[in-house]
Structures are given as C-alpha cells and as structure tokens.
Enzyme design. Structure first.
Site, PDB file in Angstrom:
ATOM      1  N   HIS A  64       0.847  -1.195   0.000  1.00  0.00           N
ATOM      2  CA  HIS A  64       0.000   0.000   0.000  1.00  0.00           C
ATOM      3  C   HIS A  64       0.878   1.239   0.000  1.00  0.00           C
ATOM      4  CE1 HIS A  64      -3.636   2.360   1.872  1.00  0.00           C
ATOM      5  NE2 HIS A  64      -3.058   3.007   0.875  1.00  0.00           N
ATOM      6  N   PHE A 114      -2.396   5.601  -8.608  1.00  0.00           N
ATOM      7  CA  PHE A 114      -2.109   5.152  -7.242  1.00  0.00           C
ATOM      8  C   PHE A 114      -0.696   5.535  -6.837  1.00  0.00           C
ATOM      9  CE2 PHE A 114      -1.273   1.053  -4.614  1.00  0.00           C
ATOM     10  CZ  PHE A 114      -1.498   1.724  -3.420  1.00  0.00           C
ATOM     11  N   HIS A 117      -0.274   9.239  -6.219  1.00  0.00           N
ATOM     12  CA  HIS A 117      -0.770   9.631  -4.898  1.00  0.00           C
ATOM     13  C   HIS A 117       0.250   9.294  -3.813  1.00  0.00           C
ATOM     14  CE1 HIS A 117      -3.454  10.014  -1.424  1.00  0.00           C
ATOM     15  NE2 HIS A 117      -3.008   8.825  -1.029  1.00  0.00           N
ATOM     16  N   GLU A 118       0.812   8.086  -3.880  1.00  0.00           N
ATOM     17  CA  GLU A 118       1.750   7.670  -2.846  1.00  0.00           C
ATOM     18  C   GLU A 118       3.001   8.537  -2.832  1.00  0.00           C
ATOM     19  OE1 GLU A 118       1.262   5.375  -0.363  1.00  0.00           O
ATOM     20  OE2 GLU A 118      -0.777   5.546  -1.140  1.00  0.00           O
ATOM     21  N   HIS A 122       3.223  11.041   0.263  1.00  0.00           N
ATOM     22  CA  HIS A 122       4.144  10.468   1.245  1.00  0.00           C
ATOM     23  C   HIS A 122       5.616  10.523   0.811  1.00  0.00           C
ATOM     24  CE1 HIS A 122       0.717   8.953   3.527  1.00  0.00           C
ATOM     25  NE2 HIS A 122       0.237   8.421   2.405  1.00  0.00           N
TER      26      HIS A 122
END
Length: 228
Positions: A64, A114, A117-118, A122
């Site tokens: 994730h 995805f 976004h990561e 982050h």
C-alpha cells in the site's frame, strides 16, 4: 589574549559545523510505516475491487505504501509540490511495481494514479533520504525482506481460514524479527478479516524496526484470512 580570542572563534566554528551536520542529517521524520494489504480482504468487502488492467494480481500481500511518520503519531504529507511523480523515473521497476504494488481500486487502472498519490503525499516527505526511484525501490525491497505470506505459511496460517489474532502477529514476529500491527476490515456479512499489516522501518528505508508508536486499529481476537 589573542590566543583566547582565537580559541573562542574556533569553538564557535566547531559548534556551527556540528549544528550544520545535525540539520543535514535530519531526514525530517522519525520512521516509516510500511503497509501491505491482503487483496482477498480488500475485494471481499461492501466496496469490492477492480483488478488492474494487467489482470488479477497474485495471491500475495500487495504494497500500500511507505509512509514517513513522527514519533508523536502524526505525519507529514504533500511536502514538495514542485517535485511531482514522474513515471519515467521508475521505468526499470515497472514490471515489479505492477506485480507487487498494484491498485485494486475502481475503475481498473495501470497503477500510475495510485503511485502518483503515494509519491506526492508520502514520498516527497522522504526526499531528503530517497529520490523517487529509490523510494519505490525501497518499498519493493522491503516487501521481499518481510515476506509476510511466507512467514504466515511457516506457522501454518494460510488463506481460507480464521485464526487467532495473536497467532498471526506471533508468526510475523517470528518470520521477520520485528512486531507488526494488524488493521481489519469487514466482509459483506460483517465478519472481521485481516486487511492490512503495518510494520516500521528506519529512516534509511532499508531496515525493519520495532514500531516507536502503534497505529490506532483494533481487531477482535479471531479474524478471517480470506482466499483470493
């Protein structure tokens, strides 16, 4: 007098150098959460899932994210809008990313949204330590290092059954050498199931460590580990 003055100046310079070294070495966070999810639980929920455009992922934990965190329990986010995700930086990792870091959200996708976004939320908060390529490479290496499915299988814990939560965490501790925290979700019948596994990593992004602070998730004493 002159020697005393020179000594004072020297001490000040050394102090400044020491301070500069501390600032330079400070990554701006205290540790990473390394989070993997079980696709069987992701999909066996009221929200459901959509397989990636590359097809159904393997029956294994998927990454994730690798999330910088503070010992206080809070975390930085979206740290550098001037350094957005660039797919060209991870072309050599693409096949492994699609296999190990897939997106199961709907609609079906190739994973780029995805991963964007990561990185943007982050990854940019660890760019003092890891550039974009190294950030995703670190996540892939940590997945291989942890080998959660193998750790569970070695303890006789396999998908398709229910197990004591304590047995699951003990198996991960035995297999990886560090503790882990479990996040549960619910299937369509309201049964709790193993959803995500949180582990902690030092600020280099290379070494699993004991978590300085635990995520605030609670699971019942027995949970399902559904097939995928």
């Amino acid at each position: 007098m002159r020697n005393s003055k020179h000594t004072s100046v020297l001490i000040q310079l050394l102090a400044l150098q020491s301070l500069a070294a501390v600032v330079f070495c400070d990554p701006g966070f205290d540790f990473f959460y390394f989070v993997q999810d079980w696709p069987g639980s992701y999909c066996d929920s009221s929200e459901g899932c959509c397989y990636p455009t590359t097809g159904k992922p393997a029956s294994d934990f998927g990454i994730h994210g690798l999330w910088p965190n503070y010992n206080s329990g809070s975390y930085p986010s979206n740290c550098d809008p001037n350094n957005p995700f660039d797919p060209s930086q991870i072309q050599d990792l693409l096949n492994e990313m699609q296999a190990e870091w897939p997106s199961l959200s709907c609609p079906s996708s190739d994973g780029v949204k995805f991963w964007t976004h990561e990185w943007d939320k982050h990854g940019t908060c660890s760019e003092s330590v890891l550039d974009e390529h190294d950030y995703f490479a670190a996540g892939l290496a940590l997945k291989n290092q942890a080998n959660l499915l193998g750790a569970l299988a070695n303890a006789g814990i396999t998908p398709g059954n229910s197990y004591d939560l304590s047995a699951i965490t003990a198996a991960i501790q035995q297999g990886t050498g560090v503790g882990a925290y479990i996040q549960c979700n619910q299937d369509e019948n309201g049964n709790s199931q193993l959803y995500q596994v949180y582990m902690c990593v030092d600020t280099t992004g290379k070494n699993l460590i004991e978590c300085p602070v635990s995520p605030n998730y609670q699971c019942p004493s027995s949970i399902a580990f559904p097939s995928f």
